[in-house]
Design a protein around this motif. Structure first.
Motif, PDB file in Angstrom:
ATOM      1  N   PRO A  34      27.318  54.777  39.311  1.00 36.06           N
ATOM      2  CA  PRO A  34      28.044  55.832  40.016  1.00 36.06           C
ATOM      3  C   PRO A  34      27.316  57.172  39.958  1.00 36.06           C
ATOM      4  O   PRO A  34      26.668  57.497  38.968  1.00 36.06           O
ATOM      5  CB  PRO A  34      29.376  55.908  39.257  1.00 36.06           C
ATOM      6  N   GLU A  37      29.615  63.019  38.589  1.00 37.63           N
ATOM      7  CA  GLU A  37      30.936  63.530  38.892  1.00 37.63           C
ATOM      8  C   GLU A  37      31.014  64.995  38.490  1.00 37.63           C
ATOM      9  O   GLU A  37      30.055  65.567  37.994  1.00 37.63           O
ATOM     10  CB  GLU A  37      31.987  62.729  38.118  1.00 37.63           C
ATOM     11  N   ALA A 232      40.791  45.413  35.949  1.00 31.91           N
ATOM     12  CA  ALA A 232      39.627  45.986  36.624  1.00 31.91           C
ATOM     13  C   ALA A 232      38.617  44.896  36.992  1.00 31.91           C
ATOM     14  O   ALA A 232      38.020  44.937  38.073  1.00 31.91           O
ATOM     15  CB  ALA A 232      38.975  47.039  35.722  1.00 31.91           C
ATOM     16  N   TRP A 243      29.769  49.171  34.556  1.00 33.21           N
ATOM     17  CA  TRP A 243      29.528  50.090  35.665  1.00 33.21           C
ATOM     18  C   TRP A 243      29.982  49.490  36.995  1.00 33.21           C
ATOM     19  O   TRP A 243      30.284  50.234  37.945  1.00 33.21           O
ATOM     20  CB  TRP A 243      28.065  50.503  35.716  1.00 33.21           C
ATOM     21  N   ASP A 244      30.076  48.188  37.091  1.00 34.87           N
ATOM     22  CA  ASP A 244      30.584  47.563  38.307  1.00 34.87           C
ATOM     23  C   ASP A 244      32.112  47.669  38.410  1.00 34.87           C
ATOM     24  O   ASP A 244      32.664  47.640  39.507  1.00 34.87           O
ATOM     25  CB  ASP A 244      30.168  46.093  38.373  1.00 34.87           C
ATOM     26  N   TYR A 246      33.734  50.217  36.978  1.00 37.03           N
ATOM     27  CA  TYR A 246      33.972  51.608  36.577  1.00 37.03           C
ATOM     28  C   TYR A 246      35.142  52.240  37.333  1.00 37.03           C
ATOM     29  O   TYR A 246      36.076  52.775  36.726  1.00 37.03           O
ATOM     30  CB  TYR A 246      32.688  52.413  36.815  1.00 37.03           C
ATOM     31  N   TYR A 247      35.123  52.179  38.661  1.00 37.98           N
ATOM     32  CA  TYR A 247      36.135  52.878  39.450  1.00 37.98           C
ATOM     33  C   TYR A 247      37.479  52.144  39.484  1.00 37.98           C
ATOM     34  O   TYR A 247      38.451  52.653  40.038  1.00 37.98           O
ATOM     35  CB  TYR A 247      35.625  53.111  40.871  1.00 37.98           C
ATOM     36  N   TYR A 248      37.546  50.965  38.898  1.00 39.19           N
ATOM     37  CA  TYR A 248      38.810  50.236  38.801  1.00 39.19           C
ATOM     38  C   TYR A 248      39.512  50.477  37.465  1.00 39.19           C
ATOM     39  O   TYR A 248      40.619  49.994  37.254  1.00 39.19           O
ATOM     40  CB  TYR A 248      38.568  48.733  38.993  1.00 39.19           C
ATOM     41  N   ARG A 251      41.346  56.508  34.556  1.00 42.95           N
ATOM     42  CA  ARG A 251      40.467  57.678  34.567  1.00 42.95           C
ATOM     43  C   ARG A 251      39.951  58.010  33.168  1.00 42.95           C
ATOM     44  O   ARG A 251      38.770  58.325  32.978  1.00 42.95           O
ATOM     45  CB  ARG A 251      41.205  58.882  35.160  1.00 42.95           C
ATOM     46  N   ARG A 254      37.166  55.779  32.166  1.00 40.26           N
ATOM     47  CA  ARG A 254      35.917  56.053  32.882  1.00 40.26           C
ATOM     48  C   ARG A 254      35.098  57.107  32.150  1.00 40.26           C
ATOM     49  O   ARG A 254      33.867  57.111  32.235  1.00 40.26           O
ATOM     50  CB  ARG A 254      36.220  56.505  34.319  1.00 40.26           C
TER      51      ARG A 254
END
Length: 517
Positions: A34, A37, A232, A243-244, A246-248, A251, A254
């Motif tokens: 990712p 941020e 996730a 990292w695959d 990560y966005y699942y 917060r 993460r």
């Protein structure tokens, strides 16, 4: 072989520019780390919260104005290339993969640029706590790098207490602490005992590793629970790389793993950033004595050359400064090594000192709660009536808790809710209220009767000759809830005894073997 290829790819990983995503290839699979941020404001706030907790507990506030601990940073270090970060992380030869990307870098910069004083303080505390943690990890053949989790969890403050009710170096919540056999009562909270909490955390991490066989996923699961990590993984299509997925992840999680990697980096390269450890008041050499009778820490401080504050720092598990020994029970008193001989020589005087002031004739504490208000811990149900409330559209946990005069921590504990207190319409929530008030809630919730203890007794068959009982799975059961019903039993125990995998689903009526401890 896959892990070796992954490590090689980490070394050769590079950035196209400061804001671009990082792309690398593992066995022909294109993976995107990712992009950078925003500055991790939640991470900053947590560091400040933990640090202020530590300072506010002190009778005498520390003066850290001395600039000798914090010196000017070499601009070349602040502006070094990403490839040098990768080279430095690789040089640590960590058993836990320490990947690098812009998210990790932003967390490193929080430590070395924005919160240098906190780092200097934690470095000093680490000289006392890390050897203890490393010894327990070594005994289980686990990576020593897992010690850096305590930096993220508690900033190495054994009395750290989160808004969600987690406590200690490893921030155990009440139910998980009980599951891993930590004593938590009116006098003792072993979540705050650095040694006992570390032993429990090592066991917990081992249980998680049995599920994931990946230390980074273990670290993530320690933070948000295996349920969230499994969710996730499912949402990401079954891949099991942090990292695959990560966005699942939640917060907070993460940011948790990048903060862990950043801590590992900073604790090895702090000198390059002009940071020096602030020496703590914790003695380098300590020893433990077993106490067999009631004793106040104030009695010890009055006779020996040690302050009450340092005694509390060495023995933070005693919530009201009382060691509740006696009646066949012994508890540990940790002292600087130099004072152990003095205690042994003067123990009669120590136990006798103003004893009537601290304990009455029946050897019960005269006023153990003079300093704090003890409420029996979250989830206490003794003597209360159980209500069952059905969640309706528009309900939120806080409003439900206020309606029935309970706390959200209780609501979460009773119903095994996640950290976000997620509920759904139609869900049944258990709520325990004083029996005298139960009738007034009969119009909004079903009354199920009064309970006499905190944990519902498991429904099991007779124990066989090998020591196994048979438990019948009921609606709403999961391995975590079942393990809670049996003292000393963990999730990995149940999986092993019943040849279950982490992906195995339970069905109502299923029979499980449980070895009664």
């Amino acid at each position: 072989m896959k892990r070796l290829l992954f490590a090689i790819c980490m070394v050769t990983l590079f950035c196209m520019n400061s804001t671009a995503a990082v792309r690398f290839n593992v066995e022909g699979i294109d993976t995107i780390v990712p992009p950078e941020e925003e500055i991790p404001t939640e991470f900053l706030a947590r560091l400040d919260y933990l640090y202020n907790n530590w300072v506010n507990e002190m009778d005498e506030k520390p003066d850290f104005v001395d600039s000798s601990y914090i010196t000017k940073i070499d601009p070349a270090i602040l502006n070094m290339s990403d490839s040098l970060y990768i080279e430095r992380l690789d040089a640590l030869r960590s058993a836990v993969p320490l990947s690098f990307n812009d998210i990790v870098k932003s967390h490193i910069k929080v430590y070395v640029e924005k919160r240098r004083l906190q780092v200097a303080n934690m470095l000093g505390l680490a000289e006392y706590y890390f050897p203890m943690i490393e010894a327990e990890l070594e005994a289980k053949c686990m990576p020593h790098e897992l010690k850096y989790m305590t930096i993220i969890e508690s900033a190495l403050n054994p009395r750290a207490y989160s808004r969600a009710g987690a406590s200690g170096l490893w921030q155990f919540i009440f139910s998980t602490g009980k599951m891993y056999q930590l004593q938590i009562d009116s006098y003792i909270d072993e979540r705050r005992d650095p040694l006992q909490a570390t032993k429990a955390a090592v066991t917990f991490l081992n249980d998680l590793y049995a599920i994931y066989e990946d230390w980074i996923l273990v670290i993530a699961a320690y933070n948000c629970g295996p349920g969230n990590v499994n969710k996730a993984i499912r949402r990401a299509g079954g891949v099991r790389d942090y990292w695959d997925i990560y966005y699942y992840l939640p917060r907070e999680t993460r940011g948790y793993v990048p903060a862990f990697i950043a801590a590992a980096y900073v604790f090895n390269y702090y000198e390059d950033y002009g940071i020096k450890p602030i020496e703590s008041n914790m003695p380098r050499l300590c020893d433990t004595l077993m106490i067999n009778d009631l004793l106040s820490l104030k009695q010890v401080a009055a006779i020996l050359d040690i302050s009450e504050e340092q005694l509390r720092d060495l023995n933070p598990q005693y919530k009201v400064d009382v060691i509740p020994a006696g009646a066949g029970k012994s508890y540990a008193l940790r002292l600087p090594y130099s004072l152990v001989g003095d205690f042994i020589e003067q123990q009669d005087s120590i136990f006798a000192f103003e004893r009537s002031k601290y304990f009455n004739d029946t050897y019960k504490s005269a006023n153990p709660y003079s300093r704090i208000k003890v409420q029996g811990g979250p989830g206490n149900t003794t003597g209360k009536t159980k209500l069952v409330y059905t969640v309706k559209s528009g309900d939120v946990p806080g409003a439900i808790a206020r309606r029935y005069g309970v706390t959200t921590a209780d609501l979460r504990y009773w119903n095994n809710l996640n950290k976000r207190l997620t509920i759904r319409v139609g869900q049944k929530l258990a709520i325990y209220v004083p029996s005298s008030k139960a009738a007034q809630y009969s119009g909004s919730a079903k009354i199920e009767g009064t309970v006499s203890n905190n944990v519902e007794a498991p429904q099991v068959s007779d124990v066989d000759s090998a020591g196994y009982a048979t438990y019948t799975v009921r609606r709403g059961d999961n391995l975590w809830e079942i393990a809670r019903k049996f003292p000393g039993v963990t999730v990995s125990d149940i999986q092993k005894w019943n040849s279950l995998k982490s992906s195995s689903k339970l069905s109502i009526g299923q029979k499980l073997k449980i070895k009664v401890k």
